[in-house]
Motif scaffolding. Structure first.
Motif, mmCIF file in Angstrom:
data_model
loop_
_atom_site.group_PDB
_atom_site.id
_atom_site.type_symbol
_atom_site.label_atom_id
_atom_site.label_comp_id
_atom_site.label_asym_id
_atom_site.label_seq_id
_atom_site.Cartn_x
_atom_site.Cartn_y
_atom_site.Cartn_z
ATOM 1 N N GLU A 107 0.832 -1.205 0.000
ATOM 2 C CA GLU A 107 0.000 0.000 0.000
ATOM 3 C C GLU A 107 0.869 1.260 0.000
ATOM 4 O O GLU A 107 0.605 2.203 -0.748
ATOM 5 C CB GLU A 107 -0.926 0.002 1.218
ATOM 6 C CG GLU A 107 -1.931 1.129 1.214
ATOM 7 C CD GLU A 107 -2.869 1.048 2.401
ATOM 8 O OE1 GLU A 107 -3.182 2.111 2.951
ATOM 9 O OE2 GLU A 107 -3.289 -0.069 2.771
ATOM 10 N N ASP A 108 1.910 1.256 0.817
ATOM 11 C CA ASP A 108 2.819 2.403 0.866
ATOM 12 C C ASP A 108 3.508 2.609 -0.474
ATOM 13 O O ASP A 108 3.648 3.739 -0.950
ATOM 14 C CB ASP A 108 3.866 2.213 1.960
ATOM 15 C CG ASP A 108 3.292 2.315 3.361
ATOM 16 O OD1 ASP A 108 2.138 2.772 3.515
ATOM 17 O OD2 ASP A 108 4.002 1.921 4.307
ATOM 18 N N ARG A 109 3.952 1.522 -1.086
ATOM 19 C CA ARG A 109 4.615 1.610 -2.385
ATOM 20 C C ARG A 109 3.659 2.174 -3.429
ATOM 21 O O ARG A 109 4.027 3.040 -4.226
ATOM 22 C CB ARG A 109 5.137 0.247 -2.824
ATOM 23 C CG ARG A 109 5.931 0.355 -4.118
ATOM 24 C CD ARG A 109 6.441 -0.961 -4.635
ATOM 25 N NE ARG A 109 7.276 -1.606 -3.654
ATOM 26 C CZ ARG A 109 7.468 -2.918 -3.610
ATOM 27 N NH1 ARG A 109 6.885 -3.703 -4.484
ATOM 28 N NH2 ARG A 109 8.251 -3.443 -2.702
ATOM 29 N N SER A 110 2.425 1.707 -3.412
ATOM 30 C CA SER A 110 1.426 2.213 -4.361
ATOM 31 C C SER A 110 1.186 3.702 -4.154
ATOM 32 O O SER A 110 1.030 4.458 -5.116
ATOM 33 C CB SER A 110 0.100 1.458 -4.204
ATOM 34 O OG SER A 110 0.270 0.114 -4.543
ATOM 35 N N GLU A 111 1.165 4.131 -2.900
ATOM 36 C CA GLU A 111 0.965 5.544 -2.596
ATOM 37 C C GLU A 111 2.135 6.379 -3.113
ATOM 38 O O GLU A 111 1.936 7.454 -3.680
ATOM 39 C CB GLU A 111 0.798 5.738 -1.083
ATOM 40 C CG GLU A 111 0.576 7.166 -0.661
ATOM 41 C CD GLU A 111 -0.760 7.749 -1.102
ATOM 42 O OE1 GLU A 111 -0.954 8.957 -0.917
ATOM 43 O OE2 GLU A 111 -1.605 7.017 -1.648
ATOM 44 N N ILE A 112 3.343 5.891 -2.966
ATOM 45 C CA ILE A 112 4.507 6.624 -3.473
ATOM 46 C C ILE A 112 4.451 6.727 -4.992
ATOM 47 O O ILE A 112 4.676 7.795 -5.554
ATOM 48 C CB ILE A 112 5.829 5.971 -3.008
ATOM 49 C CG1 ILE A 112 6.029 6.246 -1.529
ATOM 50 C CG2 ILE A 112 7.012 6.482 -3.813
ATOM 51 C CD1 ILE A 112 7.244 5.603 -0.937
ATOM 52 N N VAL A 113 4.126 5.641 -5.651
ATOM 53 C CA VAL A 113 4.021 5.657 -7.110
ATOM 54 C C VAL A 113 2.935 6.643 -7.539
ATOM 55 O O VAL A 113 3.122 7.432 -8.472
ATOM 56 C CB VAL A 113 3.749 4.236 -7.657
ATOM 57 C CG1 VAL A 113 3.380 4.270 -9.131
ATOM 58 C CG2 VAL A 113 4.961 3.347 -7.425
ATOM 59 N N ARG A 114 1.799 6.651 -6.835
ATOM 60 C CA ARG A 114 0.701 7.567 -7.153
ATOM 61 C C ARG A 114 1.159 9.016 -6.977
ATOM 62 O O ARG A 114 0.925 9.863 -7.835
ATOM 63 C CB ARG A 114 -0.516 7.293 -6.273
ATOM 64 C CG ARG A 114 -1.725 8.175 -6.615
ATOM 65 C CD ARG A 114 -2.832 8.114 -5.577
ATOM 66 N NE ARG A 114 -2.473 8.709 -4.297
ATOM 67 C CZ ARG A 114 -2.383 10.025 -4.049
ATOM 68 N NH1 ARG A 114 -2.586 10.893 -5.015
ATOM 69 N NH2 ARG A 114 -2.057 10.473 -2.855
ATOM 70 N N LEU A 171 4.269 10.213 -6.956
ATOM 71 C CA LEU A 171 5.288 10.562 -7.951
ATOM 72 C C LEU A 171 4.661 10.864 -9.309
ATOM 73 O O LEU A 171 5.143 11.715 -10.046
ATOM 74 C CB LEU A 171 6.330 9.455 -8.073
ATOM 75 C CG LEU A 171 7.314 9.338 -6.915
ATOM 76 C CD1 LEU A 171 8.186 8.105 -7.087
ATOM 77 C CD2 LEU A 171 8.166 10.579 -6.764
ATOM 78 N N ALA A 172 3.567 10.175 -9.628
ATOM 79 C CA ALA A 172 2.888 10.400 -10.904
ATOM 80 C C ALA A 172 2.261 11.785 -10.982
ATOM 81 O O ALA A 172 1.999 12.288 -12.077
ATOM 82 C CB ALA A 172 1.827 9.329 -11.126
ATOM 83 N N THR A 173 2.036 12.433 -9.844
ATOM 84 C CA THR A 173 1.464 13.786 -9.852
ATOM 85 C C THR A 173 2.508 14.845 -10.202
ATOM 86 O O THR A 173 2.155 15.989 -10.449
ATOM 87 C CB THR A 173 0.825 14.141 -8.487
ATOM 88 O OG1 THR A 173 1.840 14.197 -7.482
ATOM 89 C CG2 THR A 173 -0.250 13.126 -8.100
ATOM 90 N N LEU A 174 3.771 14.463 -10.200
ATOM 91 C CA LEU A 174 4.855 15.400 -10.504
ATOM 92 C C LEU A 174 5.096 15.485 -12.004
ATOM 93 O O LEU A 174 4.875 14.518 -12.738
ATOM 94 C CB LEU A 174 6.151 14.952 -9.829
ATOM 95 C CG LEU A 174 6.141 14.831 -8.313
ATOM 96 C CD1 LEU A 174 7.466 14.261 -7.834
ATOM 97 C CD2 LEU A 174 5.849 16.169 -7.662
ATOM 98 N N SER A 175 5.607 16.637 -12.438
ATOM 99 C CA SER A 175 6.056 16.746 -13.823
ATOM 100 C C SER A 175 7.293 15.856 -13.982
ATOM 101 O O SER A 175 7.941 15.497 -12.988
ATOM 102 C CB SER A 175 6.397 18.197 -14.156
ATOM 103 O OG SER A 175 7.551 18.603 -13.431
ATOM 104 N N VAL A 176 7.640 15.535 -15.200
ATOM 105 C CA VAL A 176 8.818 14.694 -15.439
ATOM 106 C C VAL A 176 10.088 15.339 -14.868
ATOM 107 O O VAL A 176 10.855 14.672 -14.170
ATOM 108 C CB VAL A 176 8.971 14.356 -16.944
ATOM 109 C CG1 VAL A 176 10.296 13.665 -17.218
ATOM 110 C CG2 VAL A 176 7.814 13.485 -17.404
ATOM 111 N N PRO A 177 10.330 16.641 -15.083
ATOM 112 C CA PRO A 177 11.533 17.248 -14.495
ATOM 113 C C PRO A 177 11.540 17.191 -12.966
ATOM 114 O O PRO A 177 12.583 16.961 -12.356
ATOM 115 C CB PRO A 177 11.485 18.696 -14.996
ATOM 116 C CG PRO A 177 10.667 18.653 -16.242
ATOM 117 C CD PRO A 177 9.650 17.584 -16.003
#
Length: 170
Positions: free
Chosen positions: A106-113, A115-121
């Motif tokens: 669950e924690d890993r999924s939250e981190i991935v989620r 990180l996806a909200t950030l721009s690529v840079p």
């Protein structure tokens, strides 16, 4: 090097030695209370003192060189704690014993989620700085940008992540 330069260097070193002697013990004790690990506290204290020494010509003229030292030590501790937290989530086998596997996922999924909200840079600098532990100069060289741009991207990315986690840091 002329004699006056040697004398100035010697005076600078004496000033830092006096500063080190006056502050190291209390700093290590404060860090021990923070980390509850004498080895980690000592390592953080040494790293903070090293950073202050590298900047001693500027630090010694500050209103509160001791304040700068403690701020440096606390920043080092926060950076290390963030890196360990991210590592533990991304690499659960290196995480603490007895951790709930479902919580790790669950924690890993939250981190991935998040990180996806950030721009690529922004995502690039977060991964390079927070996960891989590179400093802004190294990241700047890798990405072909200025260190100040790395710090700006990192600051903005952290704000996005704080908001995404429901925190607000004004």
């Amino acid at each position: 090097m002329n004699l006056s330069a040697v004398e100035a260097t010697s005076e600078t070193n004496r000033g830092f030695v006096a500063f080190f002697t006056a502050h190291y013990g209390d700093l290590a004790k404060a860090l021990y209370l923070l980390t509850r690990d004498p080895a980690e506290a000592d390592e953080l204290a040494q790293e903070a003192m090293t950073r202050v020494y590298e900047r001693w010509s500027r630090v010694r003229t500050m209103d509160s060189p001791g304040g700068y030292l403690y701020r440096t030590a606390l920043n080092l501790h926060r950076k290390r704690a963030r890196r360990l937290a991210v590592f533990a989530v991304i690499h659960p086998s290196g995480a603490r014993e007895g951790a709930d596997p479902a919580q790790v996922v669950e924690d890993r999924s939250e981190i991935v989620r998040l990180l996806a909200t950030l721009s690529v840079p922004q995502r690039q600098v977060v991964v390079l700085v927070e996960w891989l532990g590179l400093d802004s100069a190294e990241v700047a060289e890798l990405l072909g940008i200025k260190p100040a741009s790395v710090r700006t991207r990192l600051h903005r990315a952290r704000e996005v992540l704080r908001v995404g986690m429901g925190e607000r840091h004004d």
